[in-house]
Every structure is written in C-alpha cells, then in structure tokens.
Design a protein around this motif. Structure first.
Motif, PDB file in Angstrom:
ATOM      1  N   SER A   1       0.794  -1.118  -0.079  1.00 18.27           N
ATOM      2  CA  SER A   1       0.009  -0.053  -0.117  1.00 18.27           C
ATOM      3  C   SER A   1       0.809   1.207   0.096  1.00 18.27           C
ATOM      4  N   PHE A   2       2.303   1.066   0.490  1.00 19.66           N
ATOM      5  CA  PHE A   2       2.838   2.340   0.355  1.00 19.66           C
ATOM      6  C   PHE A   2       4.341   1.893   0.109  1.00 19.66           C
ATOM      7  N   ARG A   3       4.081   1.395  -1.159  1.00 22.23           N
ATOM      8  CA  ARG A   3       5.356   0.967  -2.130  1.00 22.23           C
ATOM      9  C   ARG A   3       6.257   2.004  -2.411  1.00 22.23           C
ATOM     10  N   HIS A   4       5.883   3.241  -2.405  1.00 21.76           N
ATOM     11  CA  HIS A   4       6.324   4.432  -3.052  1.00 21.76           C
ATOM     12  C   HIS A   4       7.409   4.986  -1.974  1.00 21.76           C
ATOM     13  N   GLN A   5       7.139   4.475  -0.645  1.00 24.17           N
ATOM     14  CA  GLN A   5       8.225   4.828   0.366  1.00 24.17           C
ATOM     15  C   GLN A   5       9.101   3.608   0.715  1.00 24.17           C
TER      16      GLN A   5
ATOM     17  N   PHE B   1      -7.438 -10.362   7.493  1.00 23.20           N
ATOM     18  CA  PHE B   1      -7.591  -9.710   6.219  1.00 23.20           C
ATOM     19  C   PHE B   1      -6.436  -8.682   6.211  1.00 23.20           C
ATOM     20  N   SER B   2      -6.110  -8.262   4.797  1.00 20.30           N
ATOM     21  CA  SER B   2      -5.073  -6.943   4.735  1.00 20.30           C
ATOM     22  C   SER B   2      -5.438  -6.214   3.508  1.00 20.30           C
ATOM     23  N   LEU B   3      -5.424  -5.052   4.027  1.00 14.19           N
ATOM     24  CA  LEU B   3      -5.723  -3.985   2.830  1.00 14.19           C
ATOM     25  C   LEU B   3      -4.489  -3.929   2.075  1.00 14.19           C
ATOM     26  N   GLU B   4      -4.625  -4.218   0.690  1.00 15.28           N
ATOM     27  CA  GLU B   4      -3.613  -4.376  -0.268  1.00 15.28           C
ATOM     28  C   GLU B   4      -3.916  -3.198  -1.203  1.00 15.28           C
ATOM     29  N   LEU B   5      -3.627  -1.823  -0.722  1.00 15.07           N
ATOM     30  CA  LEU B   5      -4.195  -0.645  -1.403  1.00 15.07           C
ATOM     31  C   LEU B   5      -3.298  -0.144  -2.417  1.00 15.07           C
TER      32      LEU B   5
END
Length: 274
Positions: free
Chosen positions: A12-16, A245-249
């Motif tokens: 979800s925060f792959r840009h970091q 559950f996991s949010l994969e945003l």
C-alpha cells in the motif's frame, strides 16, 4: 483502533522505503502487516536476498513493533520450464524468502499462481500441474522453517486468472497444506463474482486481501469499484472463516499524499464490516 484481524500490506505504501512505510502504517494505527517482497511491484525486500539482506529487513520490521502475517513474494513463473541453473536459482531464492518469513515471525509465504501471462506455455493441464507441483514443493520446504505457503488465486494478471482456473488449481492443491489467498479486486477485475468464488472455495481460504476493482482494473480504492465487501465478509463469516484480512491498497486513484488518509478510511470501513 482497527479490528485486530485487519492488517495492511506494505505494498500500500510501496512508494516509500521500508522504514518509512512501516512508520506510516504504525502511525495510522495498524498492528499487523503483510510484507511486500515482489520485484517490480514492491521493493521493500531486495530481490538479491542473501542472509545479510534478510537480517536487515527482519531487524527493520522488528524495530517497528508490527506483527507480520505473511510475506508476499515471488520465486518466478511456476509454469515455466527451467534448466538446472534456473531450478537452482529458484531454490536459493525460495530458501531466502522462507528464512525471511520465519525470521519476521510471519505465518506464511505467499506465492503467485503462475506466470504473468494467461496463455499456457505447454497446455492448460500441464501448466496447472506444474504450478501445483511448484507450490506443493515450496510448502514442503516451508514446513522445515516452521511456516506455511499460500497462493493468491485467482489473480487477474497471472496464469490462474479466472474462476475456472482457480478452482482447477485448488483441486490440485487439496490436502497439500498449501493455503489459498482470496483477493476481492482480482475476482471483480476478472468479471467473476466474489460470492461464487467463496462457494467454490469454502474451507480453503487462509487469508484475504482487500482492494476495490471494476472489470479489467484492480487498482481502485475501497468504495470506488464494484466489490461488495459487506456481502463477501458476511459470506466468509457464515462459512466460519476465522483468518485475517489485509488492505492491499496498491491503488491508482489517489495521490501518494492522499494515500494514508485513504488507508485509514478503508480500515475503518472494513472494521465495521468485520
């Protein structure tokens, strides 16, 4: 703050970078994560994963205080025909990912359901057999590390991209100990129905990824697509699902600056449904 069974994927925060992404998820109130280790999708775990690299990543995760539910990795196309050198390289990378999974305290390593291609390399049956054999082999190796192997199937971009192929793969995996990861976005993107997926996979699901979609597009924030999360989560509960559950945003409809707020909003929405 959020339901204890709800985590957030670092994808979800792959840009970091990894320490920043871990800090972001902690500050949002998450206590559990999935750790992205997918080259080209999420570089939080280096692809050249030797033991020193494993130690660095495991130390960064431990310092964050976050629990890791799974490591989402890739060891290459399981329906590809490899020579001896390719097989050896795959085995080395699998061992490194399993070491990382164990060292971060994760329950499972998640592997893909085949190549990033819908077309068989040989035939549908042969390729399904190869994917299943590769996953079962990985699961057998995982047992020696005290962890499990799960596969995300169906996956709209992968070989097992629709309900038919996902079911055929699940049949081949029956009794092997390899778990199934359900992802709402991939089911909807493939033009399939999550409730029908659940009917065909009852008792087989080990983990659930949450992201929204419309047919052909998996990259939408929760609430911006066609996925009926309320009906899906009710069906999971009725089937006795007690997993997480996991949010994969990994979404494309918000800016990076908007992403933390969108994750918090999604987590609150899903918490109410759980």
């Amino acid at each position: 703050m959020f339901n204890s069974r709800l985590g957030c994927s670092s994808i979800s925060f792959r840009h970091q970078d990894l320490p920043t992404a871990l800090r972001t998820m902690t500050e949002l109130g998450f206590e559990e994560i999935d750790l992205g280790a997918l080259p080209g999708v999420c570089d939080h775990v280096p692809y050249e994963l030797d033991l020193p690299a494993v130690a660095v990543v495991a130390a960064e995760v431990a310092a964050s205080g976050l629990r890791v539910r799974s490591v989402n990795g890739d060891i290459g196309d399981l329906n590809a025909v490899l020579d001896a050198g390719g097989e050896a390289a795959r085995e080395r990378h699998l061992a490194a990912l399993l070491t990382l999974t164990a060292d971060t305290g994760a329950r499972a390593l998640v592997l893909p359901c085949g190549a990033l291609n819908h077309e068989p390399g040989r035939s549908l049956e042969e390729d399904l057999d190869a994917v299943a054999a590769g996953l079962i082999h990985a699961g057998q190796r995982a047992a020696g590390f005290g962890v499990e192997v799960w596969t995300e199937s169906l996956h709209f971009l992968r070989f097992c991209w629709n309900l038919e192929r996902a079911e055929l793969l699940a049949q081949r995996l029956a009794g092997s100990g390899v778990g199934i990861v359900m992802d709402f976005s991939h089911i909807v993107a493939a033009g399939e129905e999550p409730l029908e997926y659940l009917r065909r996979h009852e008792g087989r699901i080990s983990h659930v990824h949450l992201r929204d979609a419309v047919p052909g597009n998996i990259n939408l924030s929760i609430g911006n697509g066609h996925a009926d999360f309320a009906a899906g989560l009710r069906s999971l509960a009725a089937q006795g699902y007690t997993g997480h559950f996991s949010l994969e945003l990994e979404t494309r409809d918000v800016t990076h600056g908007e992403r933390p707020a969108a994750a918090a909003k999604a987590a609150s929405f899903i918490t109410d449904l759980i």
